[in-house]
Design a protein around this motif. Structure first.
Motif, mmCIF file in Angstrom:
data_model
loop_
_atom_site.group_PDB
_atom_site.id
_atom_site.type_symbol
_atom_site.label_atom_id
_atom_site.label_comp_id
_atom_site.label_asym_id
_atom_site.label_seq_id
_atom_site.Cartn_x
_atom_site.Cartn_y
_atom_site.Cartn_z
ATOM 1 N N LYS A 52 20.250 -18.084 13.082
ATOM 2 C CA LYS A 52 20.897 -19.050 13.970
ATOM 3 C C LYS A 52 21.103 -18.397 15.328
ATOM 4 N N ARG A 61 20.883 -25.201 19.587
ATOM 5 C CA ARG A 61 19.502 -25.365 19.119
ATOM 6 C C ARG A 61 18.566 -24.587 20.038
ATOM 7 N N GLU A 63 15.998 -25.612 21.361
ATOM 8 C CA GLU A 63 15.473 -26.498 22.404
ATOM 9 C C GLU A 63 16.491 -26.767 23.514
ATOM 10 N N ASP A 64 17.733 -26.305 23.336
ATOM 11 C CA ASP A 64 18.772 -26.554 24.348
ATOM 12 C C ASP A 64 18.453 -25.813 25.642
#
Length: 124
Positions: A52, A61, A63-64
């Motif tokens: 994580k 995430r 993709e953030d």
């Protein structure tokens, strides 16, 4: 030249820690910053499908998008589930008499009484 921001990428093992400063494009994602930092070459055990990631201790995430000054943290998997460990400690405390077997709280300390309260006199 595109606008860039300065961020940090952090990863730690018990004996070794790394905090890397990286300049990335203003629209970079967490994944892009991690990949461009070189940390994946330094720590081949990092698997972004398993580990994580977070920014300043808050899970995010891959993709953030990023903001200038963000610190991306790559978290190692937990060795033991905290809920299981807490339950084991509670069960052990019950077995040892340090916890009430029904409520799980501290055992009640029953005080012996030297007198009988049936006479209604509460001034003892």
């Amino acid at each position: 030249m595109a606008d860039v921001i300065l961020i940090e990428v952090a990863f730690a093992l018990p004996q070794r820690q790394s905090l890397l400063s990286v300049s990335v494009p203003v629209d970079a994602t967490v994944r892009q910053a991690i990949e461009s930092s070189g940390i994946l070459r330094m720590y081949p055990e990092i698997d972004l499908t398993q580990h994580k990631v977070g920014i300043w201790s808050r899970t995010v995430r891959l993709e953030d998008n990023l903001t200038a000054g963000d610190r991306i943290e790559i978290y190692r998997p937990l060795i033991a589930d905290p809920k299981d460990m807490r339950k084991r400690r509670a069960d052990k405390a019950k077995e040892e008499g340090r916890a009430d077997k029904v409520t799980g709280g501290r055992p009640q300390q029953h005080q012996s009484r030297d007198h009988d309260d049936t006479d209604g006199d509460a001034s003892h």
